[in-house]
Scaffold this motif. Structure first.
Motif, PDB file in Angstrom:
ATOM      1  N   SER A  72      39.231  28.643  34.864  1.00  9.17           N
ATOM      2  CA  SER A  72      39.797  29.482  35.921  1.00  9.17           C
ATOM      3  C   SER A  72      40.043  28.673  37.187  1.00  9.17           C
ATOM      4  O   SER A  72      41.069  28.834  37.857  1.00  9.17           O
ATOM      5  CB  SER A  72      38.849  30.649  36.232  1.00  9.17           C
ATOM      6  N   LEU A  75      43.120  26.217  36.473  1.00 10.85           N
ATOM      7  CA  LEU A  75      44.294  26.728  35.769  1.00 10.85           C
ATOM      8  C   LEU A  75      45.587  26.470  36.538  1.00 10.85           C
ATOM      9  O   LEU A  75      46.609  26.101  35.956  1.00 10.85           O
ATOM     10  CB  LEU A  75      44.130  28.224  35.503  1.00 10.85           C
ATOM     11  N   GLY A 171      44.319  36.238  34.135  1.00  9.30           N
ATOM     12  CA  GLY A 171      43.039  35.704  34.583  1.00  9.30           C
ATOM     13  C   GLY A 171      41.885  35.973  33.641  1.00  9.30           C
ATOM     14  O   GLY A 171      40.791  35.426  33.830  1.00  9.30           O
ATOM     15  N   PRO A 174      40.587  32.758  30.437  1.00 16.30           N
ATOM     16  CA  PRO A 174      39.500  31.788  30.501  1.00 16.30           C
ATOM     17  C   PRO A 174      38.142  32.368  30.111  1.00 16.30           C
ATOM     18  O   PRO A 174      37.331  31.674  29.482  1.00 16.30           O
ATOM     19  CB  PRO A 174      39.508  31.357  31.969  1.00 16.30           C
TER      20      PRO A 174
END
Length: 250
Positions: A72, A75, A171, A174
């Protein structure tokens, strides 16, 4: 179907976005390995090792959490690979150039090595536990185990992060990837170590000087990651994707 692999060019190394991405991979992999190897070292001190069910669960949970968070965190910068097998799996689908892939892998190895040497220093010289096969498991069995576990990881990366038609909230990918890593450690940790990541295995081996079975943790994950990337990209991913050599993978 035309090949999607992009070779790239050495001029990429001078591009600001590439410099930021490679630097991020060093930092992200450092933090991932520091927490992952550190949890294994801690399990060895307080739980009798990661071969016990409590130790294995603690190590699996630590890896699941740190993988989810570090992906995250990276990314939007580098894609948050943390792993040469992930980088290869995305390269075969044209989501990162081969030239930048090499830079990423070098960065991941550096980050892992730095984390393990620091852990060894901070713990007063404790050995960083290496991935190795359990007694009774042959090399071929170990390779196949790592292929399957890494295939699972990369298939999840593609299905929950890469695929533009993914049915996953933005989101959330991950977190799901982290869960797969944790589950795979619970499934394969006591057999092959469930590396799924050559960089994760490289740092401890370098810091401890123990290269027993180390080649398995390159061959298995790279085959598994590359195979998952090819299968998902060319069989399951139905879109109009055109590889852009300078774009980040995710």
């Amino acid at each position: 179907m035309a090949p999607r692999i992009a070779v790239g060019h050495h001029h990429e190394v001078r591009q600001p976005d590439c410099i930021r991405a490679v630097t991020a991979e060093i930092i992200l992999t450092f933090l991932f390995v520091f927490a992952g190897v550190g949890s294994s070292m801690a399990a060895g001190k307080v739980m009798g090792g990661d071969g016990t069910i409590m130790g294995l669960t603690a190590v699996a949970l630590a890896h699941a959490l740190v993988v989810a968070v570090m992906i995250s965190a990276g990314l939007h910068i580098s894609g948050g690979h943390l792993n040469p097998a992930v980088t290869l799996g995305l390269a075969v689908g044209g989501h990162i150039t081969l030239f930048r892939s090499l830079l990423y892998i070098l960065a991941q190895l550096i980050g892992s090595a730095l984390a393990c040497f620091l852990l060894k220093y901070l713990t007063g010289g404790l050995e960083t536990p290496v991935h190795t096969l359990v007694a009774g498991m042959g090399a071929l069995q170990g390779v196949i185990m790592e292929i399957v576990l890494t295939f699972s990881l990369l298939f999840t990366v593609y299905a929950t992060i890469v695929d533009p038609k993914k049915n996953v909230p933005t989101g959330f990918g991950p977190f799901l990837v982290g869960l797969v890593v944790g589950a795979n450690i619970l499934a394969g940790g006591v057999f092959s170590g469930a590396s799924m990541n050559p960089a994760r295995s490289f740092g401890p081996a370098l810091a401890s000087g123990d290269w027993t079975d180390h080649w398995i943790y390159w061959v298995g994950p790279l085959i598994g990651g590359g195979l998952a990337g090819l299968i998902y990209e060319y069989f399951f991913k139905n879109d109009t994707h055109v590889p852009l050599p300078r774009e980040e993978p995710f």
